[in-house]
Design an enzyme around this catalytic site. Structure first.
Site, PDB file in Angstrom:
ATOM      1  N   ASP A  31       0.945  -1.228   0.011  1.00 50.07           N
ATOM      2  CA  ASP A  31      -0.282  -0.092  -0.096  1.00 50.07           C
ATOM      3  C   ASP A  31       0.841   1.342   0.102  1.00 50.07           C
ATOM      4  OD1 ASP A  31       0.802  -0.816   2.643  1.00 50.07           O
ATOM      5  OD2 ASP A  31      -1.042  -0.288   3.473  1.00 50.07           O
ATOM      6  N   ASP A  71       0.468  -1.860 -13.490  1.00 51.63           N
ATOM      7  CA  ASP A  71      -0.401  -1.020 -14.422  1.00 51.63           C
ATOM      8  C   ASP A  71      -0.225   0.436 -13.824  1.00 51.63           C
ATOM      9  OD1 ASP A  71      -1.540  -3.181 -15.833  1.00 51.63           O
ATOM     10  OD2 ASP A  71      -3.481  -2.438 -15.642  1.00 51.63           O
TER      11      ASP A  71
HETATM   12 MG    MG Z   1      -2.184  -6.776 -15.570  1.00 49.67          MG
END
Ligand code: MG
Ligand code: IPM
Length: 351
Positions: free
Chosen positions: A217, A245
């Site tokens: 996190d 991503d």
């Molecule tokens: Mg992916």
């Protein structure tokens, strides 16, 4: 002779692999490379023909090859199939069957795309990091099931699985800036506890590498507020999927993020993005992630660093000249389609 199995897949997959093959042709010509390609069906398109997303024919083709170049798989028409028939299961299957535990995702900031990134460019100037994602373990491959209104996915790791990816990460860090960030959730997860223990143990073999541990996190926000602190990041499968991503936003678009999946005798190269069915067949897709994955193939499978760099330089040159597909186009860009982008890049490949 290097044999490449080309698996275009679904959605924009066929367009972006075609684009990469155009660049490959040019690289072959410039560097005199002996490379042969052969296409196979994989993903949703294979399901339509053979009733399975990863047919035996394709597995044969892969086994007779030295590397795999993959486009993308999946699409809404296959979303309701049982999990083992979905195109994504073919992707997980090929990774597992080939033993590709080490997924390398380089993330780079291109100044020319500064107005496309959501960050302040000064935070990103000079960012050039690599995410090493463990690819054949964790929640993706652990026991899963559904009973009535309950479902479970098990996140499992053993020592060997952790050691081999962590070893690769230390080696890579040693050869780069000598900084390694290991990302886990050791305050909650047992697998992360083991992961961290092993990383600490192995760090003794690499005294020159500065090791940092981050909870996932915290890593997510650090990537946003201070990405320059990172050089090599190593993490488990699911965390790596999500963080890569997120990191792709540094490069301006998911369409810029290549990947190499290594660890087997036959390695696999694919863009980190999906099959984007909404723009499929419209000559709109950004082929650069696939072209950059091809560069990684030239580097890791063909061991031709010069050709790999020539392709990477060609991509940078075309971007510098202001050419851009829709996903990375700013107000002053010269907008081009998939094919035109591939043509421009191939023209720039030189020895
Ligand atoms: Mg992916
Ligand atoms: C990726 C993709 C895949 C993954 C999907 C399509 C199964 O998101 O390569 O990052 O989760 O690994």
């Amino acid at each position: 002779m290097t044999k490449i199995a080309v698996l275009p897949g679904d959605g924009i997959g066929p367009e972006i692999t075609e684009a990469a093959l155009m660049v490959l042709d040019k690289a072959k010509e410039v560097f005199g490379l002996e490379i042969e390609t052969q296409k196979g069906l994989f993903g949703g398109c294979a399901y339509e023909t053979y009733g399975t997303p990863f047919p035996e024919e394709t597995w044969q083709l892969v086994q007779e090859s030295n590397a795999v170049l993959l486009g993308a798989v999946g699409g809404p028409q296959w979303d309701n199939l049982p999990r083992n028939l979905r195109p994504e299961s073919a992707l997980l299957g090929i990774r597992k069957k080939l033993g590709l535990y080490c997924n390398i995702r380089p993330v780079k900031f291109y100044s020319i795309l500064a107005d496309k990134v959501v960050w302040k460019p000064e935070i990103l100037e000079g960012v050039d990091l690599v995410i090493l994602r463990e690819l054949t373990g964790g929640a993706y491959f652990g026991k899963k099931g559904r009973e009535g209104d309950s479902a479970y996915d098990t996140m499992e790791y053993n020592r060997e699985e952790i050691e081999r990816i962590v070893r690769d990460a230390f080696e890579m860090a040693q050869g780069r800036k000598k900084v390694l960030h290991s990302i886990d959730k050791a305050n909650v997860l047992e697998t992360s506890g083991l992961w961290r223990e092993i990383v600490i143990e192995m760090s003794k073999d690499y005294p020159e590498v500065r090791l940092e541990h981050l909870y996932v996190d915290n890593a997510a926000i650090q990537l946003v507020i201070n990405p320059k602190q990172f050089d090599v990041i190593v993490t488990e499968n699911l965390f790596g999927d999500i963080l890569s991503d997120q990191a792709a936003a540094i490069a301006g678009s998911l369409g810029m993020l290549p990947s190499a999946s290594l660890g087997g005798e036959i390695n696999l190269y694919e863009p980190a993005h999906g099959s984007a069915p909404d723009i499929a067949g419209q000559d709109k897709a950004n082929p650069l992630a696939t072209i950059l994955s091809l560069a990684m193939l030239l580097r890791h499978t063909c061991k031709h660093e010069q050709a790999a760099q020539a392709v990477e330089k060609a991509v940078e040159q075309v971007l510098e000249e202001g050419y851009a597909t829709g996903d990375i186009a700013g107000a002053n860009s010269k907008r081009v389609g998939t094919k035109e982008m591939a043509k421009l890049v191939s023209e720039c490949v030189s020895g």
